[in-house]
Design a protein around this motif. Structure first.
Motif, short mmCIF file in Angstrom:
data_model
loop_
_atom_site.label_atom_id
_atom_site.label_comp_id
_atom_site.label_asym_id
_atom_site.label_seq_id
_atom_site.Cartn_x
_atom_site.Cartn_y
_atom_site.Cartn_z
N GLN A 50 0.99 -1.12 -0.03
CA GLN A 50 0.10 0.02 0.23
C GLN A 50 0.83 1.18 0.03
O GLN A 50 0.21 2.37 0.19
N ALA A 51 2.05 1.14 -0.31
CA ALA A 51 3.17 2.36 -0.22
C ALA A 51 2.52 3.44 -1.19
O ALA A 51 2.21 3.06 -2.08
N ARG A 52 2.81 4.50 -0.79
CA ARG A 52 2.25 5.80 -1.41
C ARG A 52 3.28 7.00 -1.30
O ARG A 52 3.40 7.46 -0.35
N PRO A 53 3.97 7.39 -2.59
CA PRO A 53 5.02 8.63 -2.43
C PRO A 53 4.10 9.81 -2.73
O PRO A 53 2.95 9.85 -3.25
N ALA A 54 4.71 11.15 -2.03
CA ALA A 54 4.16 12.36 -2.30
C ALA A 54 5.28 13.31 -2.07
O ALA A 54 6.33 13.02 -1.70
N ARG A 55 5.19 14.23 -2.96
CA ARG A 55 6.30 15.27 -3.14
C ARG A 55 6.08 16.00 -2.03
O ARG A 55 5.47 16.37 -1.12
N LEU A 56 7.73 16.27 -1.30
CA LEU A 56 7.82 17.00 -0.10
C LEU A 56 8.37 18.43 -0.74
O LEU A 56 7.83 19.27 -0.03
N ASP A 57 9.51 18.53 -1.48
CA ASP A 57 9.99 19.64 -1.96
C ASP A 57 10.97 19.21 -3.38
O ASP A 57 10.40 18.19 -3.98
N GLY A 58 11.66 20.09 -3.77
CA GLY A 58 12.25 19.83 -5.01
C GLY A 58 13.14 18.60 -5.04
O GLY A 58 13.49 18.32 -6.08
N GLN A 59 13.78 18.12 -3.99
CA GLN A 59 14.53 17.06 -3.83
C GLN A 59 14.13 15.98 -3.15
O GLN A 59 14.35 14.62 -3.40
N ARG A 60 13.09 15.79 -2.28
CA ARG A 60 12.60 14.87 -1.50
C ARG A 60 11.08 14.45 -1.60
O ARG A 60 10.27 15.26 -2.14
N ILE A 61 10.74 13.24 -1.36
CA ILE A 61 9.42 12.65 -1.51
C ILE A 61 9.21 12.06 0.12
O ILE A 61 10.20 11.71 0.90
N THR A 62 8.07 11.94 0.30
CA THR A 62 7.65 11.40 1.39
C THR A 62 6.99 9.99 0.88
O THR A 62 6.50 9.79 0.08
N LEU A 63 7.24 8.77 1.78
CA LEU A 63 6.89 7.67 1.64
C LEU A 63 6.00 7.14 2.80
O LEU A 63 6.38 6.45 3.53
N ALA A 64 4.58 7.19 2.39
CA ALA A 64 3.78 6.49 3.43
C ALA A 64 3.62 5.09 3.10
O ALA A 64 3.20 4.56 2.28
N ASP A 65 3.94 4.10 4.25
CA ASP A 65 4.23 2.75 3.95
C ASP A 65 3.59 1.80 5.03
O ASP A 65 4.29 1.00 5.64
N GLY A 66 2.41 2.45 5.51
CA GLY A 66 1.58 1.34 6.30
C GLY A 66 1.86 1.66 7.78
O GLY A 66 2.76 2.47 8.29
N PRO A 67 1.31 1.03 8.67
CA PRO A 67 1.38 1.25 10.24
C PRO A 67 2.70 0.82 10.80
O PRO A 67 3.19 1.53 11.87
N VAL A 68 3.48 0.02 10.11
CA VAL A 68 4.64 -0.50 10.76
C VAL A 68 5.84 0.39 10.37
O VAL A 68 6.37 0.98 11.18
N LEU A 69 6.11 0.80 8.96
CA LEU A 69 6.98 1.54 8.58
C LEU A 69 6.73 3.04 8.65
O LEU A 69 7.81 4.03 8.59
N GLY A 70 5.33 3.29 8.70
CA GLY A 70 4.87 4.79 8.59
C GLY A 70 5.43 5.72 7.51
O GLY A 70 5.50 4.93 6.64
N VAL A 71 5.71 6.73 7.86
CA VAL A 71 6.22 7.57 6.71
C VAL A 71 7.85 7.96 6.61
O VAL A 71 8.17 8.28 7.71
N ARG A 72 8.27 7.69 5.69
CA ARG A 72 9.80 7.80 5.39
C ARG A 72 9.94 8.94 4.62
O ARG A 72 9.07 9.13 3.71
N VAL A 73 11.02 9.75 4.74
CA VAL A 73 11.34 10.56 3.84
C VAL A 73 12.69 10.29 2.97
O VAL A 73 13.84 9.88 3.52
N ILE A 74 12.44 10.31 1.53
CA ILE A 74 13.50 9.70 0.66
C ILE A 74 14.04 10.87 -0.26
O ILE A 74 13.29 11.55 -0.74
N ASP A 75 15.47 10.94 -0.34
CA ASP A 75 16.12 11.84 -1.48
C ASP A 75 15.82 11.07 -2.76
O ASP A 75 16.04 9.97 -2.91
#
Length: 330
Positions: free
Chosen positions: A264-289
């Protein structure tokens, strides 16, 4: 002997002047009436007879662009119709701005770049399987004739209307323009990811997912130069049960990285370089370059003290937390 070589051809081998004229006229008529490549038709200016098939509009070069059955341009100040661009036998379904162009996706699987200022068609590209997915992708119910509405007092939509609405919804997720330093355009379907250089339509890469996996065009996020797409997979046992998939990062030169993610992972833009990756209740939200696929520690993360450089701009929530700061498991 010399005179023999230089003598004029016999009269029977030369066409009479009237025959030459007729041949030239026939050639000119054939050229004028040759089929137009891709069915292109541009009319300027005039009154548009288009009834928009979508509410999508796009502002570009002092114009308001609308999806017609083709592409319609209106003066953004006066509302006057400026030009129409159509393709015979095709319906425009989606529209984005990429670089200096307006890019249209058609129901026959063609993608077209048009320069709004002078309505010049710059390039066409065909995407394998795109027409089939736009028209028939998903369940068979998408194109089935619905039963009459009960208790609403309103007539049910026809199968054609429902099919068009479904195709429009898919078309909105197909085109993903990336600014770049070099602008490029990704086209996504479940069975294919494809990229074009915006300025000339040059194909940069084509990638197909493995069996039992697919790209989800609706789960993609763009930064200034990169695109991140989720590629879910199924168990392959015929039940369609979702299992762990990937988030994949792309640039104009191809795929740069991938991370294993939940179904069920879903990415979203955070800014010009990074995205957030919402990945369920265990991993939660990660921030990815998005350029390197590297996790970025949140400002309150215990790992932030070990980071060589803290993230600038927005302060993302630590991994395992939702954007609102509450634990993903609650």
């Amino acid at each position: 002997m010399v005179r023999t070589l230089l003598r004029k051809p016999a009269s029977r081998t030369a066409l009479p002047p009237i025959a030459v004229l007729l041949v030239l006229l026939a050639g000119a008529a054939a050229y004028a009436n040759r089929p137009v490549p891709f069915g292109d038709r541009v009319a300027v200016p005039g009154v548009s007879d288009a009834r928009p098939v979508s509410s999508e509009t796009l502002a570009a070069d002092g114009l308001e662009l609308r999806i017609g059955p083709g592409l319609e341009a209106y003066d953004s100040r006066t509302g006057a119709h400026r030009w129409s661009y159509r393709r015979e036998g095709a319906v425009a379904l989606g529209l984005v701005r990429s670089g200096g162009d307006a890019v249209v996706v058609w129901d026959d699987g063609l993608v077209t770049a048009v320069r709004p200022g002078d309505h010049r068609v710059r390039w066409h590209r065909a995407v394998p399987g795109l027409d089939s997915w736009l028209r028939h992708g998903g369940s068979a119910a998408d194109t089935a004739e619905p039963s009459a509405a009960v208790g609403t007092g309103a007539p049910a939509a026809t199968g054609r209307q429902r099919g068009l609405a479904t195709a429009q919804e898919r078309a909105r997720a197909v085109l993903h323009p990336v600014d770049g330093p070099e602008p490029w355009l990704a086209v996504l379907t479940p069975s294919l990811a494809m990229a074009f250089r915006e300025r000339d339509g040059d194909i940069r890469w084509i990638i197909r997912p493995p069996a039992d996996c697919f790209y989800d065009p609706a789960r993609a996020a763009r930064t200034d130069a990169d695109l991140v797409v989720v590629r879910p997979c199924a168990d392959g046992d015929g039940t369609g049960t979702a299992r762990a998939g990937r988030a994949e990062g792309f640039g104009i030169d191809g795929r740069h990285w991938w991370l294993r993610v939940g179904p069920q992972a879903r990415p979203a833009r955070l800014d010009g370089q990074r995205i957030t990756l919402a990945d369920g209740p265990v991993l939660g939200v990660r921030v990815i370059d998005a350029g390197h696929g590297a996790p970025v520690p949140g400002c309150r993360s215990p790992w932030a003290a070990l980071a060589a450089q803290l993230p600038a701009g927005h302060c993302p929530a630590p991994a395992g937390k939702s954007a609102g700061g509450r634990s993903g498991g609650r």
